[in-house]
Write an enzyme that holds these catalytic residues in place. Structure first.
Site, PDB file in Angstrom:
ATOM      1  N   SER A   1       0.940  -1.192  -0.001  1.00  6.51           N
ATOM      2  CA  SER A   1      -0.129  -0.008   0.030  1.00  6.51           C
ATOM      3  C   SER A   1       1.093   1.263  -0.056  1.00  6.51           C
ATOM      4  O   SER A   1       2.019   1.077   0.365  1.00  6.51           O
ATOM      5  CB  SER A   1      -0.978   0.121   1.269  1.00  6.51           C
ATOM      6  OG  SER A   1      -1.438   1.207   1.588  1.00  6.51           O
ATOM      7  N   LYS A   2       0.301   2.371  -0.539  1.00  2.00           N
ATOM      8  CA  LYS A   2       0.861   3.538  -0.510  1.00  2.00           C
ATOM      9  C   LYS A   2       1.288   3.983   0.953  1.00  2.00           C
ATOM     10  O   LYS A   2       2.324   4.822   1.328  1.00  2.00           O
ATOM     11  CB  LYS A   2       0.104   4.766  -1.046  1.00  2.00           C
ATOM     12  CG  LYS A   2       0.303   4.613  -2.729  1.00  2.00           C
ATOM     13  CD  LYS A   2      -0.308   6.089  -3.112  1.00  2.00           C
ATOM     14  CE  LYS A   2      -0.294   6.154  -4.669  1.00  2.00           C
ATOM     15  NZ  LYS A   2      -0.879   7.544  -5.146  1.00  2.00           N
ATOM     16  N   ARG A   3       0.676   3.462   1.839  1.00  2.00           N
ATOM     17  CA  ARG A   3       0.797   3.733   3.371  1.00  2.00           C
ATOM     18  C   ARG A   3       2.090   3.056   3.944  1.00  2.00           C
ATOM     19  O   ARG A   3       2.592   3.263   4.871  1.00  2.00           O
ATOM     20  CB  ARG A   3      -0.437   3.422   4.131  1.00  2.00           C
ATOM     21  CG  ARG A   3      -1.398   4.352   3.995  1.00  2.00           C
ATOM     22  CD  ARG A   3      -2.676   3.902   4.817  1.00  2.00           C
ATOM     23  NE  ARG A   3      -3.156   2.600   4.347  1.00  2.00           N
ATOM     24  CZ  ARG A   3      -4.169   2.489   3.762  1.00  2.00           C
ATOM     25  NH1 ARG A   3      -4.554   3.431   2.936  1.00  2.00           N
ATOM     26  NH2 ARG A   3      -4.752   1.216   3.485  1.00  2.00           N
TER      27      ARG A   3
ATOM     28  N   HIS B   1       7.493   3.899  -1.111  1.00  2.00           N
ATOM     29  CA  HIS B   1       7.920   5.050  -1.468  1.00  2.00           C
ATOM     30  C   HIS B   1       9.111   4.918  -2.460  1.00  2.00           C
ATOM     31  O   HIS B   1      10.259   4.682  -1.695  1.00  2.00           O
ATOM     32  CB  HIS B   1       8.073   5.981  -0.654  1.00  2.00           C
ATOM     33  CG  HIS B   1       6.632   6.272   0.108  1.00  2.00           C
ATOM     34  ND1 HIS B   1       5.560   6.743  -0.171  1.00  2.00           N
ATOM     35  CD2 HIS B   1       6.267   6.014   1.472  1.00  2.00           C
ATOM     36  CE1 HIS B   1       4.378   6.821   0.465  1.00  2.00           C
ATOM     37  NE2 HIS B   1       5.032   6.242   1.511  1.00  2.00           N
TER      38      HIS B   1
END
Length: 488
Positions: free
Chosen positions: A257-259, A264
């Site tokens: 997930s982006k979380r 990143h």
């Protein structure tokens, strides 16, 4: 493979931090284009004005440039199908909507969400899609809705029957249109939606292959008939070939997930990974150059890449394996290249000045060969070399390493080391090594690891450092003795 020249695109949105899954998708598209001598197009999906940021846009271009995934057409380079930012292509989408309406491929829908839900409940239907209520409205019904001030959305008329496409990764896939509702192409205020702009841009830009994440597979049966409808009204020549890449999984058997911090992509540049190492690892998330080989160059990937070799099964993101791949690529670089790449990190940390002084440049040239074979990320050069460049008044030792190695026994070893080297006639690596080995290993019977650990912390401030004797030579007699004395 068709004889039509390959044209693929990467169409990121400038919202938030770029995801490693986005980079993996970009890499596969780029390698596919380069393998076939085709064109790699960068197109920016920036119609979501509320979420787009200039910072994110700049970050995308910066990331792809750093990675070396060069694009042939794009917002900063132009090309035959400019502009390449969707926010600048509004007239094209309006024209497409008008043509589709004139060709009988769309209709205006005045229903509210509550009305659709109420009809579904009354009919006892579990189908969550739109029920085509507005497909055949009478003029009187339209007039009533218009009088109520309702703003219609534009819906695409899904054709009846089966929708089949040959996925380049997964093989033939078939959906029945009963499970694909008439979907909206534009909002009530006329603004086009993603469902329209992406296929229109692909058609106008003559995209031949769309390689994208598995999460978009469910949208493909919607889009395939739309490509056909666009071709029917003179926009493009039909659907491109699709290939849906496997999910990138994180911890706990969940999609990354982006979380998740490891998602990143730009963070890996800041952490000192090489673009070669990062791309090599991301290529392994669904593809392999050979069953017994994990490390390869981008050029080798381009030579070998075949989309049909991509594994459709989910791929797990493993930071430890990525670290190992990155280390392998660092070992393939020359010392000059490592120095060049590490220099921005050394400057940012204040280890060397910007611009670098002649004295620091000379010292760096002598010191970097000592750490080139030891660092696993470029940022590690900061901690490895900082002790050589720091002003003595600012020199500090790692507290944990001091507690571990500079106890009473360790300080006694440091005092013996000071005595062994203080009167050396020549301050050289060989002379320092001979003196310390004689005093600590031969005379005291200490094992080298036990003997040199306290000396290393005293002189460099850390347990992990470049080779000790070479470090002391570069540090010089005066500073080495001063640090030994202050630690004893």
């Amino acid at each position: 493979m068709s004889t039509t020249p390959v044209r693929v695109r990467m169409a990121p949105s400038p919202t938030g931090s770029p995801h490693v899954g986005l980079v993996r998708t970009a890499l596969f598209n780029w390698a596919f284009a380069r393998h076939h001598g085709g064109t790699f197009v960068l197109r920016i999906e920036d119609t979501d004005v509320a979420r787009n940021t200039q910072e994110s846009y700049d970050g995308l271009l910066d990331l792809f440039s750093w990675l070396g995934l060069d694009w042939d057409e794009g917002p900063d380079r132009g090309g035959p199908h400019a502009p390449y930012r969707q926010s600048e292509r509004s007239d094209l989408y309006v024209d497409a909507l008008e043509r589709l309406a004139a060709g009988g491929h769309t209709y205006r829908c005045y229903c509210t969400t509550d009305e659709v839900a109420a009809r579904r409940k009354a009919a006892g239907s579990k189908d969550m899609g739109y029920d085509r209520f507005c497909r055949d409205l009478s003029d009187e019904q339209v007039a009533t809705f218009e009088a109520d001030g309702r703003s219609p959305v534009v819906r695409f008329k899904m054709p009846d029957g089966e929708i089949t496409f040959d996925d380049l990764v997964r093989g033939p896939i078939t959906f029945h249109s009963d499970h694909v509702p008439d979907y909206a192409l534009a909002r009530g205020n006329g603004d086009p939606l993603y469902t329209l702009v992406n296929p229109v841009d692909d058609a106008l830009m003559e995209i031949t292959h769309v390689l994208r994440g598995e999460d978009l597979l469910s949208s493909t049966p919607r889009q395939v008939p739309l490509y056909a409808a666009l071709a029917d009204v003179g926009i493009g020549s039909g659907a491109p070939s699709f290939g849906h890449l496997p999910y990138v999984m994180g911890q706990g058997n969940k999609k990354l997930s982006k979380r998740d911090p490891e998602a990143h992509a730009l963070a890996y540049r800041d952490q000192g990974y090489t673009p070669e190492g990062l791309l090599n690892y991301l290529a392994l998330l669904g593809w392999a150059i050979a069953a017994d080989r994990d490390v390869f160059t981008l050029a080798e990937m381009v030579e070998a890449f075949d989309i049909k070799d991509v594994n459709p099964n989910p791929a797990r993101f493993d930071v430890k394996k990525m670290d190992a791949i990155n280390t392998s690529h660092l070992r393939m670089l020359t010392i000059e290249d490592i120095t060049h790449r590490a220099l921005p990190f050394l400057k940012a940390a204040g280890v060397v000045a910007d611009p670098v002084s002649d004295a620091d440049a000379q010292l760096l040239e002598l010191a970097m060969p000592l750490v080139g074979e030891r660092i696993n990320k470029l940022t590690e050069a900061v901690d490895m070399l900082g002790f050589l460049f720091v002003e003595e008044s600012a020199f500090a030792r790692d507290e944990a390493d001091v507690a571990k190695l500079l106890d009473d026994t360790g300080r006694d070893i440091v005092r013996a080391s000071y005595d062994a080297v203080k009167d050396l006639p020549t301050w050289s690596t060989e002379a320092i090594q001979t003196a310390l080995t004689t005093a600590l290993v031969d005379e005291r019977g200490l094992k080298p690891r036990v003997a040199y650990g306290p000396v290393r912390v005293a002189v460099t401030g850390r347990r992990v450092s470049p080779p000790l004797f070479e470090s002391m030579e570069l540090l010089g007699r005066e500073r080495s003795l001063s640090r030994l004395e202050s630690a004893s």
